[in-house]
Design a protein around this motif. Structure first.
Motif, short mmCIF file in Angstrom:
data_model
loop_
_atom_site.label_atom_id
_atom_site.label_comp_id
_atom_site.label_asym_id
_atom_site.label_seq_id
_atom_site.Cartn_x
_atom_site.Cartn_y
_atom_site.Cartn_z
N PRO A 88 17.63 35.45 46.08
CA PRO A 88 17.08 34.76 47.25
C PRO A 88 15.84 33.94 46.96
CG PRO A 88 17.69 37.01 47.81
CD PRO A 88 17.81 36.89 46.32
N ASP A 89 15.06 34.32 45.93
CA ASP A 89 13.86 33.53 45.60
C ASP A 89 14.16 32.40 44.62
OD1 ASP A 89 14.22 34.82 43.18
OD2 ASP A 89 12.35 35.97 43.27
N GLY A 90 15.41 32.30 44.17
CA GLY A 90 15.81 31.21 43.29
C GLY A 90 15.30 31.32 41.87
N GLN A 91 14.78 32.48 41.48
CA GLN A 91 14.19 32.62 40.15
C GLN A 91 15.13 33.23 39.12
OE1 GLN A 91 10.99 31.33 39.48
NE2 GLN A 91 11.54 30.51 41.50
N THR A 92 16.18 33.90 39.58
CA THR A 92 17.09 34.56 38.65
C THR A 92 18.55 34.33 39.03
OG1 THR A 92 16.98 36.64 39.91
CG2 THR A 92 15.44 36.39 38.06
N LEU A 93 19.42 34.54 38.04
CA LEU A 93 20.86 34.50 38.23
C LEU A 93 21.43 35.84 37.79
CD1 LEU A 93 21.72 31.15 36.38
CD2 LEU A 93 21.20 31.43 38.81
N LEU A 94 22.49 36.28 38.44
CA LEU A 94 23.20 37.47 38.02
C LEU A 94 24.66 37.09 37.80
CD1 LEU A 94 22.90 40.50 37.45
CD2 LEU A 94 23.49 40.93 39.85
N SER A 95 25.14 37.30 36.58
CA SER A 95 26.50 36.89 36.24
C SER A 95 27.38 38.10 35.95
CB SER A 95 26.48 35.96 35.02
OG SER A 95 25.84 36.57 33.92
N ALA A 96 28.67 37.96 36.24
CA ALA A 96 29.64 39.03 36.05
C ALA A 96 30.70 38.56 35.07
CB ALA A 96 30.29 39.40 37.39
N SER A 97 31.05 39.42 34.13
CA SER A 97 31.92 38.97 33.04
C SER A 97 33.08 39.91 32.76
CB SER A 97 31.09 38.80 31.76
OG SER A 97 31.90 38.52 30.64
N LEU B 110 27.12 42.87 33.47
CA LEU B 110 26.38 41.92 34.29
C LEU B 110 25.14 41.53 33.50
CD1 LEU B 110 26.38 43.92 37.65
CD2 LEU B 110 27.83 41.95 37.17
N ILE B 111 24.74 40.27 33.60
CA ILE B 111 23.50 39.84 32.95
C ILE B 111 22.60 39.18 33.99
CG2 ILE B 111 22.44 38.28 31.27
CD1 ILE B 111 24.78 38.69 29.44
N LEU B 112 21.34 39.60 34.01
CA LEU B 112 20.32 38.97 34.86
C LEU B 112 19.56 37.97 34.00
CD1 LEU B 112 18.99 39.12 37.73
CD2 LEU B 112 17.28 40.64 36.68
N TRP B 113 19.52 36.72 34.46
CA TRP B 113 18.93 35.62 33.69
C TRP B 113 17.70 35.06 34.40
CZ3 TRP B 113 22.02 34.13 29.39
CH2 TRP B 113 23.36 34.57 29.42
N ASN B 114 16.76 34.56 33.62
CA ASN B 114 15.66 33.77 34.15
C ASN B 114 16.18 32.34 34.32
OD1 ASN B 114 13.36 31.88 34.13
ND2 ASN B 114 12.12 33.70 33.79
N ILE B 115 16.20 31.86 35.55
CA ILE B 115 16.81 30.56 35.81
C ILE B 115 16.01 29.41 35.20
CG2 ILE B 115 15.66 30.07 38.01
CD1 ILE B 115 18.39 29.10 39.06
N ASN B 116 14.70 29.61 35.02
CA ASN B 116 13.84 28.54 34.52
C ASN B 116 13.85 28.41 33.01
OD1 ASN B 116 12.75 27.77 37.16
ND2 ASN B 116 11.74 29.76 37.12
N THR B 117 14.09 29.52 32.32
CA THR B 117 14.05 29.49 30.85
C THR B 117 15.41 29.74 30.21
OG1 THR B 117 13.58 31.87 30.64
CG2 THR B 117 11.70 30.38 30.95
N GLY C 252 17.13 40.77 47.77
CA GLY C 252 17.06 40.59 46.33
C GLY C 252 16.87 41.86 45.52
N HIS C 253 16.82 43.02 46.17
CA HIS C 253 16.52 44.26 45.45
C HIS C 253 17.75 44.95 44.88
CE1 HIS C 253 12.49 43.73 46.68
NE2 HIS C 253 12.61 44.19 47.91
N THR C 254 18.90 44.76 45.51
CA THR C 254 20.11 45.42 45.03
C THR C 254 21.22 44.40 44.82
OG1 THR C 254 20.90 45.90 47.27
CG2 THR C 254 19.52 47.57 46.21
N ALA C 255 22.25 44.82 44.11
CA ALA C 255 23.40 43.96 43.86
C ALA C 255 24.67 44.80 43.93
CB ALA C 255 23.28 43.28 42.49
N LEU C 256 25.78 44.12 44.15
CA LEU C 256 27.09 44.76 44.13
C LEU C 256 27.98 44.02 43.15
CD1 LEU C 256 27.75 45.22 47.96
CD2 LEU C 256 27.26 47.05 46.33
N SER C 257 28.78 44.78 42.42
CA SER C 257 29.76 44.18 41.52
C SER C 257 31.13 44.76 41.80
CB SER C 257 29.37 44.42 40.06
OG SER C 257 29.24 45.81 39.80
N ALA C 258 32.16 43.94 41.60
CA ALA C 258 33.54 44.35 41.85
C ALA C 258 34.31 44.25 40.56
CB ALA C 258 34.16 43.45 42.92
N GLY C 259 35.13 45.27 40.27
CA GLY C 259 35.79 45.29 38.98
C GLY C 259 37.27 45.58 39.01
#
Length: 475
Positions: free
Chosen positions: A287-296, A301-308, A331-338
């Motif tokens: 929600p703050d636009g600072q990170t990405l969370l990707s599912a593979s 899952l990987i949490l990324w710094n969007i700026n770097t 922005g505190h929790t996440a859900l993943s589906a597998g």
């Protein structure tokens, strides 16, 4: 004198009536209003009756005042008795206090958040219904020589127009507006060369982004369906797309094991994120636009710094491919589906698993938080959707109605409706509280892979294996 539209309204909504009337007049639609008559007189009542009888459509402006208006009610009843089409436009107040009982099941346009956009849509719908889209301009008397010259010009113009139409078809850039005054408006966006796997609205609802098996992203004007630009950079199908909160950037995931951050205005890639060892199936922006969370498909899952582009942390816990991911509104929790049939809830800050939500009987293909963050939905290949209490971890209810697997799910901003996409070629709009089907949409001709609501909850988009994106007004 015949009229195209009879405009029914409450006196308290006179300003809104004038805006609607002027917009319709500008489009060449003949509108009847009673603003030049004295209310309550026999002549006024007689004029209203004649005007309704001679109109093709009655447009009614819905508000708490119009719902209480005896005359608006009588006008609606008279139109129904004479088989006149009724097109409601909700302009203020909530639905319970503004929509009369007789119109509760009638498709309506909602102008409460964006009045001008609703009026524009209504005008387009009326132009099509009334056959005025290609109406010729009003002409004055001319000499026979002028007429002959004009005839040649018209023939040349017709040829030019035909060539233009063929060029559009060859370019495969087509937008089709369909509107049934008792149905749902649909915008069909054609341009991708293969299945559409993901769609997302921009935060301001003015643009729409789609990702496709053809390896490209396409940016569309979400209002008129115009294609804006193509994003090229992935070497394999684009599995997911998402805007950043400010709408200036977008991110995509792909079967080429990477993610790309894009400049929306230029279509240029800003950064490539590499770190997964297998296909990246989904991505979510914080929600703050600072990170990405990707599912593979590599089960992480990987949490990324969007700026770097740096990896902040990796989440492990699934025993199968991870197919979707969502971040909570805070922005505190996440859900993943597998593919392991699990939905897992995570603490984003620590990367630790909070709980497993285990009730589906096959691979879970889609997951989404409710806007208030208290509940979530998951859709699975078993054809079911489950509503979860993500605070306590319990299952609230199961939604059944699809004939095949559920491939995508989304929550409306009002927390009251959800939409699902399925390999049965349909989209279903559901009532959250009852689990009942509100409407089933059958316009796609192949698997529907993805769905997304716009920010104000008035529209949703879907994408499918028929290579199209479709934008729907919410009934």
């Amino acid at each position: 004198m015949a009229h195209d539209v009879f405009l029914s309204y409450s006196r308290e909504d006179t300003d809104a009536m004038h805006r609607v009337r002027d917009a319709l007049h500008a489009a060449g639609i003949a509108v009847w209003t009673d603003d030049n008559l004295t209310p309550g007189t026999p002549a006024w009542e007689s004029a209203i009756a004649r005007a309704i009888e001679s109109s093709r459509v009655l447009v009614v402006l819905l508000s708490p005042d119009s719902r209480r208006s005896t005359w608006v009610g009588r006008e609606l009843a008279y139109a129904e008795e004479h088989g006149i089409r009724i097109l409601p436009l909700l302009i203020r107040g909530d639905e319970r206090e503004s929509v009369p009982f007789r119109l509760t099941n009638t498709q309506r346009l909602d102008g409460r958040r964006d009045f001008d956009r609703a009026v524009t849509r209504m005008t387009k719908a009326l132009e099509q219904y009334l056959g005025k889209e290609d109406a010729p301009p009003i002409q004055t008397a001319r000499s026979s020589a002028d007429s002959a010259s004009s005839s040649r010009v018209i023939r040349i113009g017709a040829i030019v127009a035909l060539v233009a139409v063929l060029a559009v078809i060859i370019a495969v850039v087509l937008t089709v507006f369909v509107f049934d005054l008792f149905g749902t408006e649909t915008t069909i966006l054609v341009g991708h060369d293969d299945s559409v796997l993901s769609v997302a609205f921009s935060p301001d609802d003015e643009r729409l982004l789609s990702g496709s098996r053809d390896t490209t992203l396409r940016l569309w004007d979400a209002i008129d369906g115009r294609a804006i630009r193509i994003f090229e950079g992935h070497t394999s199908p684009v599995t997911d797309v998402a805007f950043t909160p400010d709408g200036t950037m977008a991110v995509s995931s792909s079967l080429d094991d990477s993610l790309i951050l894009w400049d929306v205005n230029s279509g240029e890639p800003l950064r490539i994120f590499e770190g997964h060892s297998d296909a990246v199936n989904a991505v979510a922006v914080s929600p703050d636009g600072q990170t990405l969370l990707s599912a593979s498909a590599d089960r992480t899952l990987i949490l990324w710094n969007i700026n770097t582009g740096a990896i902040i942390r990796t989440f492990t816990g699934h025993t199968g491919r991870i197919l979707d991911v969502a971040i909570s509104p805070d922005g505190h929790t996440a859900l993943s589906a597998g593919s392991d049939k699990l939905v897992i809830q995570w603490d984003v800050n620590s990367g630790q698993m909070i709980r497993q939500l285990n009730a589906h009987e096959s691979a879970v293909r889609g997951v989404a938080f409710s806007p208030d963050g208290q509940t979530a939905i998951s859709g699975a290949a078993d054809g079911t959707i489950i509503l979860w209490d993500v605070v306590g971890g319990g299952m609230i209810r199961t939604f059944t109605g699809h004939d095949s697997g559920v491939l995508g799910v989304a929550f409306n901003v009002d927390n009251e409706r959800i939409v699902s996409a399925s390999s049965d070629d349909t989209v279903i709009l559901w009532d959250v509280d009852s689990g009942a089907i509100i409407k089933r949409f059958r316009d796609h001709t192949a698997n529907v892979n993805t769905v997304a609501f716009d920010a104000d909850g008035l529209r949703f988009a879907s994408g499918g294996n028929d290579d199209t994106v479709r934008v729907w007004d919410v009934p």
